[in-house]
Design a protein around this motif. Sequence first.
Motif, PDB file in Angstrom:
ATOM      1  N   ALA A  13     -11.230   9.733  -4.310  1.00 33.77           N
ATOM      2  CA  ALA A  13     -12.342  10.692  -4.251  1.00 33.77           C
ATOM      3  C   ALA A  13     -12.204  11.677  -3.096  1.00 33.77           C
ATOM      4  CB  ALA A  13     -13.672   9.950  -4.150  1.00 33.77           C
ATOM      5  N   GLY A  14     -11.538  11.281  -2.017  1.00 33.13           N
ATOM      6  CA  GLY A  14     -11.297  12.187  -0.897  1.00 33.13           C
ATOM      7  C   GLY A  14     -12.435  12.330   0.085  1.00 33.13           C
ATOM      8  N   GLN A  15     -13.493  11.570  -0.076  1.00 34.92           N
ATOM      9  CA  GLN A  15     -14.637  11.678   0.831  1.00 34.92           C
ATOM     10  C   GLN A  15     -14.265  11.273   2.255  1.00 34.92           C
ATOM     11  OE1 GLN A  15     -17.689  13.060  -0.052  1.00 34.92           O
ATOM     12  NE2 GLN A  15     -16.366  13.575  -1.771  1.00 34.92           N
ATOM     13  N   CYS A  16     -13.342  10.341   2.385  1.00 37.07           N
ATOM     14  CA  CYS A  16     -12.917   9.895   3.720  1.00 37.07           C
ATOM     15  C   CYS A  16     -12.243  11.036   4.483  1.00 37.07           C
ATOM     16  CB  CYS A  16     -11.993   8.689   3.614  1.00 37.07           C
ATOM     17  SG  CYS A  16     -10.542   8.946   2.568  1.00 37.07           S
ATOM     18  N   LEU A  18     -12.763  14.229   4.034  1.00 40.48           N
ATOM     19  CA  LEU A  18     -13.793  15.204   4.397  1.00 40.48           C
ATOM     20  C   LEU A  18     -14.562  14.761   5.640  1.00 40.48           C
ATOM     21  CD1 LEU A  18     -15.217  16.093   0.879  1.00 40.48           C
ATOM     22  CD2 LEU A  18     -13.722  17.494   2.319  1.00 40.48           C
ATOM     23  N   ALA A  19     -14.777  13.467   5.779  1.00 43.48           N
ATOM     24  CA  ALA A  19     -15.560  12.946   6.898  1.00 43.48           C
ATOM     25  C   ALA A  19     -14.739  12.784   8.179  1.00 43.48           C
ATOM     26  CB  ALA A  19     -16.179  11.601   6.521  1.00 43.48           C
ATOM     27  N   ALA A  20     -13.471  12.428   8.048  1.00 44.10           N
ATOM     28  CA  ALA A  20     -12.650  12.131   9.238  1.00 44.10           C
ATOM     29  C   ALA A  20     -11.188  12.478   8.964  1.00 44.10           C
ATOM     30  CB  ALA A  20     -12.797  10.667   9.627  1.00 44.10           C
ATOM     31  N   ALA A  21     -10.885  13.752   8.926  1.00 41.28           N
ATOM     32  CA  ALA A  21      -9.527  14.209   8.620  1.00 41.28           C
ATOM     33  C   ALA A  21      -8.504  13.804   9.675  1.00 41.28           C
ATOM     34  CB  ALA A  21      -9.516  15.725   8.446  1.00 41.28           C
ATOM     35  N   GLU A  22      -8.980  13.477  10.887  1.00 37.76           N
ATOM     36  CA  GLU A  22      -8.074  13.044  11.945  1.00 37.76           C
ATOM     37  C   GLU A  22      -7.547  11.635  11.690  1.00 37.76           C
ATOM     38  OE1 GLU A  22     -11.300  13.591  12.324  1.00 37.76           O
ATOM     39  OE2 GLU A  22     -11.624  15.284  13.647  1.00 37.76           O
ATOM     40  N   VAL A  23      -8.251  10.886  10.846  1.00 38.64           N
ATOM     41  CA  VAL A  23      -7.937   9.474  10.627  1.00 38.64           C
ATOM     42  C   VAL A  23      -7.416   9.212   9.219  1.00 38.64           C
ATOM     43  CG1 VAL A  23      -8.899   7.138  10.702  1.00 38.64           C
ATOM     44  CG2 VAL A  23      -9.703   8.857  12.317  1.00 38.64           C
ATOM     45  N   PHE A  24      -7.872   9.992   8.234  1.00 36.44           N
ATOM     46  CA  PHE A  24      -7.518   9.740   6.843  1.00 36.44           C
ATOM     47  C   PHE A  24      -6.852  10.953   6.201  1.00 36.44           C
ATOM     48  CE2 PHE A  24     -11.421   7.341   7.786  1.00 36.44           C
ATOM     49  CZ  PHE A  24     -10.968   6.049   7.547  1.00 36.44           C
ATOM     50  N   ASP A  25      -5.969  10.671   5.256  1.00 37.20           N
ATOM     51  CA  ASP A  25      -5.352  11.695   4.424  1.00 37.20           C
ATOM     52  C   ASP A  25      -5.213  11.091   3.029  1.00 37.20           C
ATOM     53  OD1 ASP A  25      -4.190  14.055   3.610  1.00 37.20           O
ATOM     54  OD2 ASP A  25      -2.442  13.909   4.904  1.00 37.20           O
ATOM     55  N   GLN A  26      -4.647  11.852   2.098  1.00 41.30           N
ATOM     56  CA  GLN A  26      -4.441  11.355   0.743  1.00 41.30           C
ATOM     57  C   GLN A  26      -3.006  11.615   0.313  1.00 41.30           C
ATOM     58  OE1 GLN A  26      -7.997  13.607  -0.812  1.00 41.30           O
ATOM     59  NE2 GLN A  26      -8.028  11.826  -2.175  1.00 41.30           N
ATOM     60  N   GLU A  49     -17.147   5.728  10.480  1.00 39.11           N
ATOM     61  CA  GLU A  49     -18.212   4.992   9.792  1.00 39.11           C
ATOM     62  C   GLU A  49     -18.795   5.822   8.650  1.00 39.11           C
ATOM     63  OE1 GLU A  49     -19.944   1.829  12.980  1.00 39.11           O
ATOM     64  OE2 GLU A  49     -20.777   3.857  13.073  1.00 39.11           O
ATOM     65  N   ASP A  50     -18.910   7.130   8.851  1.00 36.89           N
ATOM     66  CA  ASP A  50     -19.384   8.021   7.799  1.00 36.89           C
ATOM     67  C   ASP A  50     -18.397   8.011   6.631  1.00 36.89           C
ATOM     68  OD1 ASP A  50     -21.000   9.997   6.537  1.00 36.89           O
ATOM     69  OD2 ASP A  50     -19.707  11.575   7.330  1.00 36.89           O
ATOM     70  N   ALA A  51     -17.112   8.051   6.924  1.00 30.36           N
ATOM     71  CA  ALA A  51     -16.086   8.012   5.878  1.00 30.36           C
ATOM     72  C   ALA A  51     -16.180   6.724   5.076  1.00 30.36           C
ATOM     73  CB  ALA A  51     -14.696   8.144   6.503  1.00 30.36           C
ATOM     74  N   ALA A  52     -16.343   5.600   5.754  1.00 33.21           N
ATOM     75  CA  ALA A  52     -16.466   4.311   5.065  1.00 33.21           C
ATOM     76  C   ALA A  52     -17.715   4.280   4.189  1.00 33.21           C
ATOM     77  CB  ALA A  52     -16.489   3.176   6.080  1.00 33.21           C
ATOM     78  N   ALA A  53     -18.804   4.843   4.676  1.00 34.41           N
ATOM     79  CA  ALA A  53     -20.053   4.856   3.918  1.00 34.41           C
ATOM     80  C   ALA A  53     -19.961   5.760   2.688  1.00 34.41           C
ATOM     81  CB  ALA A  53     -21.201   5.309   4.811  1.00 34.41           C
ATOM     82  N   ARG A  54     -19.198   6.844   2.796  1.00 33.47           N
ATOM     83  CA  ARG A  54     -19.050   7.783   1.686  1.00 33.47           C
ATOM     84  C   ARG A  54     -18.122   7.268   0.594  1.00 33.47           C
ATOM     85  NH1 ARG A  54     -18.421  13.955   3.454  1.00 33.47           N
ATOM     86  NH2 ARG A  54     -19.940  14.085   5.126  1.00 33.47           N
ATOM     87  N   CYS A  55     -17.258   6.331   0.919  1.00 31.18           N
ATOM     88  CA  CYS A  55     -16.249   5.857  -0.038  1.00 31.18           C
ATOM     89  C   CYS A  55     -16.922   5.207  -1.249  1.00 31.18           C
ATOM     90  CB  CYS A  55     -15.311   4.856   0.634  1.00 31.18           C
ATOM     91  SG  CYS A  55     -14.051   4.219  -0.490  1.00 31.18           S
TER      92      CYS A  55
END
Length: 64
Positions: A13-16, A18-26, A49-55
Motif C-alpha cells: 500500500a505504501g503508507q509506511c 508516506l509516513a516515514a520515508a527515511e525508514v521505509f521504501d518499497q 509509529e504513524d507508519a505502523a498504524a497506517r499499515c
Amino acid sequence: MKITIDEDKCVGAGQCVLAAAEVFDQRDEDGVVVLLDSAPPQELLADVEDAAARCPALAIEVEK
C-alpha cells in the motif's frame, strides 16, 4: 527503538513510505516494504509509529 517487518503480510500500500520515508521504501518489482533502518534514531519514533498504524496489513512492528 527496533522495527521488524513481516514481508509476507505486506500488501504494498505504501503508507509506511508516506509516513516515514527515511525508514521505509518499497521494492520496485512488487511494492513490498523495504526497511532502510531497523534501528532509527529516537526522533523518528512518531513517524515510525504513524507508519505502523497506517499499515493496512499490520506488517510493521515497533519495539520501544
